[in-house]
Design an enzyme around this catalytic site. Structure first.
Site, mmCIF file in Angstrom:
data_model
loop_
_atom_site.group_PDB
_atom_site.id
_atom_site.type_symbol
_atom_site.label_atom_id
_atom_site.label_comp_id
_atom_site.label_asym_id
_atom_site.label_seq_id
_atom_site.Cartn_x
_atom_site.Cartn_y
_atom_site.Cartn_z
ATOM 1 N N GLU A 275 -5.316 40.425 11.231
ATOM 2 C CA GLU A 275 -6.565 39.837 10.736
ATOM 3 C C GLU A 275 -7.780 40.437 11.434
ATOM 4 O O GLU A 275 -8.816 40.682 10.799
ATOM 5 C CB GLU A 275 -6.538 38.320 10.922
ATOM 6 C CG GLU A 275 -5.422 37.611 10.176
ATOM 7 C CD GLU A 275 -5.510 37.795 8.672
ATOM 8 O OE1 GLU A 275 -6.632 37.985 8.157
ATOM 9 O OE2 GLU A 275 -4.456 37.783 8.018
ATOM 10 N N ASP A 356 -2.603 46.550 8.873
ATOM 11 C CA ASP A 356 -1.270 46.645 9.481
ATOM 12 C C ASP A 356 -1.237 47.768 10.522
ATOM 13 O O ASP A 356 -0.690 47.601 11.618
ATOM 14 C CB ASP A 356 -0.211 46.917 8.415
ATOM 15 C CG ASP A 356 0.150 45.681 7.607
ATOM 16 O OD1 ASP A 356 -0.187 44.565 8.042
ATOM 17 O OD2 ASP A 356 0.774 45.836 6.535
#
Length: 412
Positions: A275, A356
């Site tokens: 995040e 990611d």
């Protein structure tokens, strides 16, 4: 039916058929077997359950989508829009109040039509597969709160929008764009402290290993945090989630209590690193800018089609108005919105891969994100092998298997 009616009808029918085809090929593709990456996480029973969950949700979406389309077409061709317009005009109010009544009746009708499907999804499907924690009383209270918020926040915004197009002339679209953009930013700033607490309880995360690990990682990547909070998500669902709220230095982490229960400290930090990657890569800002630009284009085109006689004839409405123009234009705009959603979802999937990569390369145990994704997939009964065409049309996130393989390549 004139040219506008043909365009709208064709688009509605074509997109519905396209989604049916995507659902069918997705179901056939899903039975490919358990990927090797998930062996040891999914056993045979859990995998079979995820397949049943997929089939149930797919059937539900096709039935509800077909029902919604049928109701819209029946309402349209039976003169429903014109009938409502006649009724609300009969109250003899100003154009702004009449417009609010017009939207209110349409939204009430739509809510009543969708209510049985909402209840079935929550209290039958989600209940059957062990996800639902929502009680009838919680559902009723949530619905009433949503209605109050919709009236107190949405009503004035809609009234302002109608006023702009009614009284500010050729530059109405620009005033509307500026006003809606400002309101959206204000809402994002106020939502964490004023709106979200109306539905969930936010409790500061207690001092301990998890909080220390999160703060340590955030400091290592230069990400300021105002606070870390736990949300009582288990009141409504057993599914887990996490998100960030706030602007500038007032950034907050919100963790569902279900997420904390199901994952290790390292997995939780890896999820939050992902995040944080969205912020570091400017994905949030990019999305906000694109949404603002899209809103501007919509309002400009709306100004072009405002009070268009052919558009009103297509919906069998006698008198033109700003408020009905909004409804009819958004139906006319649906082909562009459909194509644009595909492009934005492609961008979103790209951003997810980038986040990611950020998590995998900045967190000392980047491979923990793989473990977290596997557990999240199992706990939410995710479809592990969606068809590429279905992903193309519907996924804002890449399939979890693709994410895991990319992360593994980075961390191995």
């Amino acid at each position: 039916m004139n040219v506008f009616g043909v365009i709208i009808f064709s688009t509605l029918f074509f997109t519905f058929l396209l989604r049916i085809v995507a659902n069918v090929v997705n179901l056939r593709f899903a039975g490919a077997g358990l990927p090797d990456e998930f062996k040891g996480v999914f056993d045979g029973k859990a995998y079979e359950k995820s397949q049943r969950y997929l089939r149930k949700n797919t059937a539900f979406s096709m039935v509800s989508g077909g029902f919604d389309l049928a109701v819209l077409l029946i309402f349209w061709f039976s003169g429903g829009f014109g009938a409502i317009d006649t009724v609300v005009r009969g109250f003899g109010q100003s154009s702004i109040v009449t417009g609010l009544l017009f939207f209110g009746v349409l939204l009430l009708f739509q809510s009543l039509i969708s209510l049985p499907f909402t209840l079935y999804r929550i209290f039958v499907i989600e209940e059957k597969f062990g996800f639902n924690k929502t009680t009838p009383s919680t559902f009723i209270v949530d619905t009433l709160k949503s209605v109050v918020l919709g009236v107190t926040l949405g009503g004035p915004v809609l009234a302002a929008l109608l006023w702009f197009f009614e009284y500010t002339g050729a530059m109405a679209w620009l005033w509307a764009w500026a006003g809606i953009t400002f309101f959206s930013l204000l809402l994002q700033y106020a939502a964490p402290s004023l709106i979200m607490p109306l539905f969930n309880r936010f409790t500061p995360l207690e001092d301990g290993e998890l909080k220390s690990a999160i703060m340590r990682y955030a400091k290592s990547v230069g990400f300021p945090l105002e606070g870390i909070y736990v949300i009582d998500g288990s009141r409504r669902s057993s599914k887990a989630n996490a998100f960030f709220t706030g602007f500038g230095p007032q950034k907050r982490i919100a963790l569902f209590d279900t997420l904390i229960e199901q994952h290790s400290v390292e997995e939780l930090v890896a999820v939050l690193a992902h995040e944080i990657g969205h912020y570091k890569k400017k994905h949030i800002l990019i999305s906000m800018v694109l949404n603002a630009l899209n809103t501007g284009v919509i309002f400009f085109l709306l100004s072009v089609f405002m009070n268009n006689r052919l558009l009103f004839d297509a919906f069998y409405v006698q008198e033109t108005s700003v408020y009905a123009s909004l409804v009819f234009f958004f139906l006319l705009y649906s082909p562009i919105e459909f194509l644009l959603s595909i492009v934005l979802q492609m961008l979103s999937r790209k951003h997810e891969f980038e986040a990611d990569y950020y998590a995998a390369t900045t967190y000392s145990n980047g491979s923990a994100l793989v473990d977290a994704l596997k557990k999240l997939s199992r706990s939410s009964l995710s479809n592990l092998t969606p068809h590429p065409f279905y992903v193309f049309l519907n996924y804002s996130h890449p399939p979890v298997l693709e994410r895991i393989r990319r992360i593994t390549n980075v961390t191995s």
